[in-house]
Motif scaffolding. Sequence first.
Motif, PDB file in Angstrom:
ATOM      1  N   GLY A 120     -23.567  -0.423 -52.603  1.00 37.12           N
ATOM      2  CA  GLY A 120     -24.496   0.655 -53.176  1.00 37.12           C
ATOM      3  C   GLY A 120     -26.007   0.405 -53.347  1.00 37.12           C
ATOM      4  O   GLY A 120     -26.342  -0.546 -52.391  1.00 37.12           O
ATOM      5  N   GLU A 121     -26.843   0.938 -54.145  1.00 37.99           N
ATOM      6  CA  GLU A 121     -28.167   0.881 -54.027  1.00 37.99           C
ATOM      7  C   GLU A 121     -28.715   0.009 -55.004  1.00 37.99           C
ATOM      8  O   GLU A 121     -29.109  -0.921 -54.529  1.00 37.99           O
ATOM      9  CB  GLU A 121     -28.669   2.331 -54.586  1.00 37.99           C
ATOM     10  N   ALA A 122     -28.544   0.137 -56.254  1.00 33.83           N
ATOM     11  CA  ALA A 122     -29.005  -0.906 -57.172  1.00 33.83           C
ATOM     12  C   ALA A 122     -28.341  -0.545 -58.527  1.00 33.83           C
ATOM     13  O   ALA A 122     -27.888   0.525 -59.018  1.00 33.83           O
ATOM     14  CB  ALA A 122     -30.493  -0.489 -57.480  1.00 33.83           C
ATOM     15  N   PRO A 123     -28.323  -1.324 -59.524  1.00 36.19           N
ATOM     16  CA  PRO A 123     -27.785  -1.059 -60.786  1.00 36.19           C
ATOM     17  C   PRO A 123     -28.293  -0.229 -61.645  1.00 36.19           C
ATOM     18  O   PRO A 123     -29.658   0.006 -61.556  1.00 36.19           O
ATOM     19  CB  PRO A 123     -28.048  -2.749 -61.821  1.00 36.19           C
ATOM     20  N   GLU A 127     -24.790  -0.823 -65.606  1.00 30.81           N
ATOM     21  CA  GLU A 127     -24.516  -2.134 -64.613  1.00 30.81           C
ATOM     22  C   GLU A 127     -25.204  -3.029 -65.353  1.00 30.81           C
ATOM     23  O   GLU A 127     -24.876  -4.103 -65.449  1.00 30.81           O
ATOM     24  CB  GLU A 127     -24.969  -1.492 -63.388  1.00 30.81           C
ATOM     25  N   PRO A 133     -21.415  -4.234 -61.095  1.00 29.38           N
ATOM     26  CA  PRO A 133     -21.719  -2.884 -60.166  1.00 29.38           C
ATOM     27  C   PRO A 133     -20.820  -1.772 -60.580  1.00 29.38           C
ATOM     28  O   PRO A 133     -19.706  -2.043 -60.791  1.00 29.38           O
ATOM     29  CB  PRO A 133     -21.756  -3.517 -58.841  1.00 29.38           C
ATOM     30  N   PHE A 134     -21.384  -1.041 -60.581  1.00 29.09           N
ATOM     31  CA  PHE A 134     -20.649   0.546 -60.485  1.00 29.09           C
ATOM     32  C   PHE A 134     -19.682   0.621 -61.709  1.00 29.09           C
ATOM     33  O   PHE A 134     -18.352   0.869 -61.557  1.00 29.09           O
ATOM     34  CB  PHE A 134     -19.950   0.645 -59.236  1.00 29.09           C
ATOM     35  N   ASN A 160     -24.538  -4.486 -54.352  1.00 27.63           N
ATOM     36  CA  ASN A 160     -25.734  -3.484 -54.217  1.00 27.63           C
ATOM     37  C   ASN A 160     -27.058  -3.993 -53.378  1.00 27.63           C
ATOM     38  O   ASN A 160     -26.841  -5.306 -53.246  1.00 27.63           O
ATOM     39  CB  ASN A 160     -26.368  -3.031 -55.494  1.00 27.63           C
ATOM     40  N   HIS A 234     -23.291   8.351 -51.626  1.00 25.15           N
ATOM     41  CA  HIS A 234     -23.130   7.771 -53.011  1.00 25.15           C
ATOM     42  C   HIS A 234     -22.364   8.635 -53.984  1.00 25.15           C
ATOM     43  O   HIS A 234     -22.479   9.618 -54.187  1.00 25.15           O
ATOM     44  CB  HIS A 234     -24.427   7.267 -53.312  1.00 25.15           C
TER      45      HIS A 234
END
Length: 267
Positions: A120-123, A127, A133-134, A160, A234
């Motif tokens: 993914g991208e970032a917390p 998170e 994460p997620f 991420n 996403h």
Amino acid sequence: MNNENVIDKIQQYLIQLQKQEGDLIYLNESLAQDEKQSAHSPGIDSPNLSETAKPKGQLSNEPEQSLMTQNAVEADWKDSQNIEELHSKIHNCQSCPLGASRTKFVFGTGNPNADILIIGEAPGKDEDLQGKPFVGRAGQLLTKILEAIGLSREEVFIANILKCRPPANRKPEPAEVELCEPYLMKQIELIKPAFILTLGLTALDTLLKGKHKMGEMRGQVLDYCGTTMLVTYHPAALLRNPNWKKAAWEDVQKLRRMYDEYLEEKG
Ligand code: URA
């Protein structure tokens, strides 16, 4: 203004300075000292101020070489032999200002020998609080999507691009991506997944280096340094645009089919 907003404002200011000067500006000892004092003033509280006491340093894309990381990231992190060792060597990272504002470092979770790595991208806020994460709303949707194709979170690995939450969930800055990406590269090297599934444009653009269009890239079977890579929306984007769910569903079903073929070949 609450604590989080104050920290966010300081971060945005530092990032702005960084952009203007082309260099990463860190809080120096005296500024950190001032902050420490003001943090103890009534009404102003600051989390982990010792973490903000950073010497001035040059922006480096080698996290362990940054002056300020000498006590934060173990110098030999790149020699880590397994995921647990890597985690223990980098989880105190202070290579960029996000290290000071995070609650928890979000390394990633799942099977260290997973065949499928999800990026993914970032917390986000949840998170950051939980260190996983997620786990927020988008994460719950991701868990459902995985379950719908017969995968559990425990059998894949979820990570991420950035390991720390950007203030107010803004997009990662290029300098942050540059500093954090080597950790993800090392995770890929250790996990050796057969498949990478990127969620959203940040992960896609970071791995394939460039600006892409989701509508053009999703559904394609791509190659990332010898690993089969698939791309989809996403889950946060799916929450905002439910009409993209159909395409995302096709993408993950394709991943499932390819994974089944892989398992069959493997025996
Ligand atoms: N969005 C992401 O990209 N990653 C997370 O871990 C949570 C939300």
